[in-house]
Design a protein around this motif. Structure first.
Motif, PDB file in Angstrom:
ATOM      1  N   VAL A  19      29.343  44.044  67.255  1.00 38.43           N
ATOM      2  CA  VAL A  19      29.433  42.596  67.056  1.00 38.43           C
ATOM      3  C   VAL A  19      28.639  41.871  68.139  1.00 38.43           C
ATOM      4  O   VAL A  19      28.706  42.229  69.311  1.00 38.43           O
ATOM      5  CB  VAL A  19      30.913  42.139  67.134  1.00 38.43           C
ATOM      6  N   GLU A  21      26.947  37.601  68.963  1.00 35.75           N
ATOM      7  CA  GLU A  21      26.895  36.224  68.498  1.00 35.75           C
ATOM      8  C   GLU A  21      25.596  35.561  68.919  1.00 35.75           C
ATOM      9  O   GLU A  21      24.890  36.046  69.798  1.00 35.75           O
ATOM     10  CB  GLU A  21      28.095  35.424  69.031  1.00 35.75           C
ATOM     11  N   LEU A  39      28.326  34.778  64.164  1.00 36.97           N
ATOM     12  CA  LEU A  39      28.913  36.043  64.563  1.00 36.97           C
ATOM     13  C   LEU A  39      28.372  37.097  63.610  1.00 36.97           C
ATOM     14  O   LEU A  39      28.520  36.976  62.396  1.00 36.97           O
ATOM     15  CB  LEU A  39      30.438  35.987  64.484  1.00 36.97           C
ATOM     16  N   TYR A  73      34.277  31.060  67.387  1.00 34.16           N
ATOM     17  CA  TYR A  73      34.303  32.516  67.466  1.00 34.16           C
ATOM     18  C   TYR A  73      35.491  33.046  66.667  1.00 34.16           C
ATOM     19  O   TYR A  73      35.377  33.985  65.883  1.00 34.16           O
ATOM     20  CB  TYR A  73      34.380  32.976  68.926  1.00 34.16           C
ATOM     21  N   HIS A  74      36.652  32.421  66.841  1.00 37.49           N
ATOM     22  CA  HIS A  74      37.857  32.868  66.138  1.00 37.49           C
ATOM     23  C   HIS A  74      37.759  32.626  64.629  1.00 37.49           C
ATOM     24  O   HIS A  74      38.207  33.464  63.832  1.00 37.49           O
ATOM     25  CB  HIS A  74      39.094  32.186  66.716  1.00 37.49           C
ATOM     26  N   LEU A  77      35.359  35.244  63.380  1.00 38.04           N
ATOM     27  CA  LEU A  77      35.966  36.570  63.477  1.00 38.04           C
ATOM     28  C   LEU A  77      36.881  36.837  62.287  1.00 38.04           C
ATOM     29  O   LEU A  77      36.831  37.914  61.685  1.00 38.04           O
ATOM     30  CB  LEU A  77      36.740  36.705  64.792  1.00 38.04           C
ATOM     31  N   CYS A  80      34.675  37.408  59.220  1.00 36.52           N
ATOM     32  CA  CYS A  80      33.936  38.676  59.303  1.00 36.52           C
ATOM     33  C   CYS A  80      34.856  39.888  59.172  1.00 36.52           C
ATOM     34  O   CYS A  80      34.488  40.873  58.526  1.00 36.52           O
ATOM     35  CB  CYS A  80      33.157  38.740  60.611  1.00 36.52           C
ATOM     36  N   LEU A  81      36.040  39.840  59.767  1.00 36.85           N
ATOM     37  CA  LEU A  81      36.953  40.982  59.640  1.00 36.85           C
ATOM     38  C   LEU A  81      37.438  41.128  58.204  1.00 36.85           C
ATOM     39  O   LEU A  81      37.615  42.247  57.709  1.00 36.85           O
ATOM     40  CB  LEU A  81      38.130  40.850  60.610  1.00 36.85           C
ATOM     41  N   VAL A 102      32.613  45.025  70.750  1.00 33.97           N
ATOM     42  CA  VAL A 102      32.124  43.707  71.160  1.00 33.97           C
ATOM     43  C   VAL A 102      31.680  43.786  72.614  1.00 33.97           C
ATOM     44  O   VAL A 102      32.177  44.605  73.382  1.00 33.97           O
ATOM     45  CB  VAL A 102      33.194  42.599  70.976  1.00 33.97           C
ATOM     46  N   LEU A 113      39.793  36.727  72.943  1.00 29.32           N
ATOM     47  CA  LEU A 113      39.230  37.413  71.780  1.00 29.32           C
ATOM     48  C   LEU A 113      40.144  38.555  71.337  1.00 29.32           C
ATOM     49  O   LEU A 113      40.423  38.708  70.149  1.00 29.32           O
ATOM     50  CB  LEU A 113      37.832  37.942  72.091  1.00 29.32           C
ATOM     51  N   PHE A 117      41.826  38.818  67.757  1.00 29.61           N
ATOM     52  CA  PHE A 117      41.510  40.008  66.970  1.00 29.61           C
ATOM     53  C   PHE A 117      42.797  40.687  66.498  1.00 29.61           C
ATOM     54  O   PHE A 117      42.965  40.999  65.326  1.00 29.61           O
ATOM     55  CB  PHE A 117      40.678  40.973  67.828  1.00 29.61           C
ATOM     56  N   VAL A 135      39.645  46.954  68.456  1.00 32.89           N
ATOM     57  CA  VAL A 135      38.578  46.330  69.216  1.00 32.89           C
ATOM     58  C   VAL A 135      38.285  47.163  70.461  1.00 32.89           C
ATOM     59  O   VAL A 135      39.193  47.664  71.116  1.00 32.89           O
ATOM     60  CB  VAL A 135      38.910  44.859  69.579  1.00 32.89           C
TER      61      VAL A 135
END
Length: 188
Positions: A19, A21, A39, A73-74, A77, A80-81, A102, A113, A117, A135
């Protein structure tokens, strides 16, 4: 069927995810020339390089709708997850542990993060399902090829979003490798 190579008899998936960014995740100071946060997840089969998924967060739009208390970012995330889960469903590996690597960003940022996550993986996600992702934080000095590649992927995606009519050869090459709902040929 007791074959250890059969997916049902293994604990880890055949994939590892790197990962990175592009852009600052701050909503307080938005760069007018690059007002997005990207991201990028590069998904690698452990035997060869594979696919990519990414999320672009338009920080100006988030500021208008959710305010500066949100974290791009959150937001990215979570999206993307969930896409990674879809990819692993397609590959028949959704129930196996998958490492998501990451780059370390600082003690406070890494702790935030990791908390986000783990919250997403615990079921606070659009699918309302537990994700078997783990992670892994890697120091920049490790100079991992997967992190370097995800770094190269993120910026062209952001530029494509900001300036869709501008020529972007890197993005043109990348878009054929994206994992998308409905298949890779569904990319606009």
């Amino acid at each position: 069927m007791n074959d250890a190579s059969h997916p049902r008899n293994r604990y880890f998936s055949d994939y590892v995810v790197y990962v990175d960014e592009s852009g600052d995740h701050s909503l307080v100071s938005v760069d007018k020339d690059y007002p997005v946060f990207v991201l990028a997840l590069c998904i690698f089969h452990k035997r060869h390089y594979a696919d990519k998924t990414a999320c672009v967060v338009d920080k100006n739009r988030v500021n208008r709708t959710a305010g500066t208390c949100s974290n791009p970012y959150h937001i990215a995330l979570g999206i993307c997850l969930d896409a990674l889960r879809g990819f692993l469903v397609e590959k028949g590996q959704v129930d196996m542990k998958t490492h998501v690597v990451v780059e370390c960003r600082g003690k406070k940022e890494d702790a935030q993060l990791e908390l986000e996550f783990r919250r997403i993986c615990a079921g606070d996600n659009p699918a309302k399902q537990v994700f078997p992702f783990d992670v892994v934080f890697a120091d920049k000095k490790a100079n991992l090829a997967g992190l370097q590649l995800s770094d190269l992927v993120a910026r062209p995606i952001g530029l494509s979003y900001i300036r869709p009519m501008q020529s972007n050869q890197a993005f043109d090459v990348l878009k054929r490798k994206f994992f998308c709902d409905g298949g890779r040929h569904n990319w606009a």
